[in-house]
Design a protein around this motif. Sequence first.
Motif, PDB file in Angstrom:
ATOM      1  N   ILE A 264      34.980  -0.216 -31.846  1.00 24.36           N
ATOM      2  CA  ILE A 264      35.840  -1.203 -31.186  1.00 24.36           C
ATOM      3  C   ILE A 264      35.000  -2.409 -30.821  1.00 24.36           C
ATOM      4  O   ILE A 264      33.952  -2.283 -30.158  1.00 24.36           O
ATOM      5  N   SER A 265      35.459  -3.601 -31.224  1.00 22.66           N
ATOM      6  CA  SER A 265      34.688  -4.818 -30.966  1.00 22.66           C
ATOM      7  C   SER A 265      35.610  -5.971 -30.599  1.00 22.66           C
ATOM      8  O   SER A 265      36.782  -5.990 -30.987  1.00 22.66           O
ATOM      9  N   GLU A 266      35.062  -6.900 -29.825  1.00 18.90           N
ATOM     10  CA  GLU A 266      35.760  -8.139 -29.452  1.00 18.90           C
ATOM     11  C   GLU A 266      37.148  -7.821 -28.894  1.00 18.90           C
ATOM     12  O   GLU A 266      38.130  -8.490 -29.219  1.00 18.90           O
ATOM     13  N   SER A 267      37.240  -6.823 -28.028  1.00 19.71           N
ATOM     14  CA  SER A 267      38.551  -6.332 -27.604  1.00 19.71           C
ATOM     15  C   SER A 267      38.589  -6.036 -26.112  1.00 19.71           C
ATOM     16  O   SER A 267      37.569  -5.707 -25.490  1.00 19.71           O
ATOM     17  N   THR A 268      39.791  -6.148 -25.581  1.00 20.79           N
ATOM     18  CA  THR A 268      40.083  -5.711 -24.214  1.00 20.79           C
ATOM     19  C   THR A 268      41.215  -4.694 -24.308  1.00 20.79           C
ATOM     20  O   THR A 268      42.287  -5.002 -24.834  1.00 20.79           O
ATOM     21  N   ILE A 269      40.972  -3.494 -23.809  1.00 22.84           N
ATOM     22  CA  ILE A 269      41.942  -2.410 -23.960  1.00 22.84           C
ATOM     23  C   ILE A 269      42.115  -1.696 -22.624  1.00 22.84           C
ATOM     24  O   ILE A 269      41.133  -1.299 -21.997  1.00 22.84           O
ATOM     25  N   LYS A 270      43.366  -1.560 -22.192  1.00 21.81           N
ATOM     26  CA  LYS A 270      43.663  -0.807 -20.974  1.00 21.81           C
ATOM     27  C   LYS A 270      44.947  -0.012 -21.174  1.00 21.81           C
ATOM     28  O   LYS A 270      45.769  -0.329 -22.045  1.00 21.81           O
ATOM     29  N   ASN A 271      45.090   1.062 -20.395  1.00 22.64           N
ATOM     30  CA  ASN A 271      46.321   1.873 -20.398  1.00 22.64           C
ATOM     31  C   ASN A 271      46.751   2.251 -21.812  1.00 22.64           C
ATOM     32  O   ASN A 271      47.928   2.143 -22.177  1.00 22.64           O
ATOM     33  N   SER A 272      45.816   2.722 -22.625  1.00 17.13           N
ATOM     34  CA  SER A 272      46.101   2.960 -24.035  1.00 17.13           C
ATOM     35  C   SER A 272      45.446   4.240 -24.524  1.00 17.13           C
ATOM     36  O   SER A 272      44.540   4.787 -23.897  1.00 17.13           O
ATOM     37  N   LEU A 273      45.918   4.692 -25.687  1.00 18.92           N
ATOM     38  CA  LEU A 273      45.444   5.933 -26.297  1.00 18.92           C
ATOM     39  C   LEU A 273      45.123   5.659 -27.755  1.00 18.92           C
ATOM     40  O   LEU A 273      45.993   5.228 -28.516  1.00 18.92           O
ATOM     41  N   ILE A 274      43.849   5.874 -28.127  1.00 19.12           N
ATOM     42  CA  ILE A 274      43.388   5.654 -29.496  1.00 19.12           C
ATOM     43  C   ILE A 274      42.813   6.970 -30.000  1.00 19.12           C
ATOM     44  O   ILE A 274      41.970   7.583 -29.340  1.00 19.12           O
TER      45      ILE A 274
ATOM     46  N   ASN B  54      43.883  -7.024 -27.840  1.00 19.58           N
ATOM     47  CA  ASN B  54      44.168  -7.160 -26.413  1.00 19.58           C
ATOM     48  C   ASN B  54      45.282  -6.171 -26.101  1.00 19.58           C
ATOM     49  O   ASN B  54      46.453  -6.535 -26.009  1.00 19.58           O
ATOM     50  N   PHE B  55      44.927  -4.890 -25.968  1.00 20.53           N
ATOM     51  CA  PHE B  55      45.909  -3.810 -25.885  1.00 20.53           C
ATOM     52  C   PHE B  55      46.226  -3.461 -24.440  1.00 20.53           C
ATOM     53  O   PHE B  55      45.342  -3.374 -23.583  1.00 20.53           O
ATOM     54  N   ASP B  56      47.505  -3.232 -24.200  1.00 21.65           N
ATOM     55  CA  ASP B  56      47.980  -2.649 -22.947  1.00 21.65           C
ATOM     56  C   ASP B  56      49.170  -1.762 -23.316  1.00 21.65           C
ATOM     57  O   ASP B  56      50.104  -2.216 -23.976  1.00 21.65           O
ATOM     58  N   GLU B  57      49.092  -0.493 -22.930  1.00 18.33           N
ATOM     59  CA  GLU B  57      50.122   0.495 -23.264  1.00 18.33           C
ATOM     60  C   GLU B  57      50.281   0.643 -24.774  1.00 18.33           C
ATOM     61  O   GLU B  57      51.391   0.721 -25.302  1.00 18.33           O
ATOM     62  N   ALA B  58      49.176   0.701 -25.476  1.00 19.52           N
ATOM     63  CA  ALA B  58      49.176   0.883 -26.925  1.00 19.52           C
ATOM     64  C   ALA B  58      48.852   2.333 -27.268  1.00 19.52           C
ATOM     65  O   ALA B  58      48.184   3.039 -26.516  1.00 19.52           O
ATOM     66  N   MET B  59      49.330   2.776 -28.441  1.00 18.48           N
ATOM     67  CA  MET B  59      49.005   4.101 -28.959  1.00 18.48           C
ATOM     68  C   MET B  59      48.641   3.940 -30.423  1.00 18.48           C
ATOM     69  O   MET B  59      49.455   3.482 -31.229  1.00 18.48           O
ATOM     70  N   ILE B  60      47.404   4.311 -30.759  1.00 18.05           N
ATOM     71  CA  ILE B  60      46.843   4.087 -32.089  1.00 18.05           C
ATOM     72  C   ILE B  60      46.452   5.443 -32.683  1.00 18.05           C
ATOM     73  O   ILE B  60      45.812   6.267 -32.020  1.00 18.05           O
TER      74      ILE B  60
END
Length: 339
Positions: A291-301, A311-317
């Motif tokens: 993961i690079s150049e990213s801001t991720i919160k409240n998410s599942l990868i 720029n993830f919020d409430e994401a599922m990958i």
Amino acid sequence: MKIIVPMAGRGSRLRPHTLTVPKPLIPVAGQPIVHRLVKDIAKVLDQPIEEIAFILGDPAFFGNDVVTSLKELATSLGAKAAIYRQYQPLGTGHAIMCAKDSLSGPAVIAYADTLIRADFNLDPTADAVIWVKQVDQPEAYGVVKLNAQMEIVELVEKPKDFISDLAVIGIYYFKDVNVLKQELQYVLDNNIIHGGEYQINDGIKGMMAKGKVFKTGEVAEWMDCGNKAVTVETNTRMLGFIKADGDENMVAPSVKLENSTIIEPCFIGENVILKNATIGPNVSIGNNCNISESTIKNSLIQTHSTIKNANFDEAMIGNHVQYDGKFKTVSIGDYSVLE
């Protein structure tokens, strides 16, 4: 004690993530849902687990890798694993009867689509216990009706009029599960069907009609994994519980940080590379992600994914995803490429 886990459903509400992975094997806070459920039940039962029986669907979907994972789970808890198949989706009662060779002695039956936090104090005066949770909209659930002695006397599915606000969460204890087996055999033999399926409730009602005593057990937390939104929410809640418990390593020692920040609570698996990234709070990342150049919160990868410029919020990958973009709230299945 035995644990019986019906988990043959395909999890259609959680697509695309369940197109390649059965829903009970979707990781939440770093572990598959079914692993967390079974481990939590075993921990609060406070007695030896003799056998864990898993009822799976078609081998074409629930393949050898799933069976291996479940056998390893049972072994880790000092139990033997029994694997059964439900080839047709004929209901909860039918699923349990697919494991009829394991239906003897004391047992917990737990459906593998929810996670819980509970204290399993088994009432010695009860023939069975049904775990429930107080809910705000009981008309959307199956609920229990109690008598003056606080015994369950009726199960009502989605009542139009108020019966109670105690919703059945899909976890049951039977002092002798063979009694349920006998009642469910009667249901099958007499083709007692509701909603086109054979239901566990009809077996339970047969037990009640013969005077068996059912009591309630209450859970402190009941967390659903039915669709993307609630699975992400459940991931957030589980991360908080795990951090408070302090009994799991939440960030693997092999994680490589380069100009990056982790805001707890987070679960980050093995061999993850974080570069120019801010991760958290409430993020789970599976093994071998970059993961690079990213801001991720409240998410599942999940695992083996490469994420850039997110720029993830409430994401599922899902697994093996390649992402480079500007979307925020996304749900991306396995092997997808967005660049």
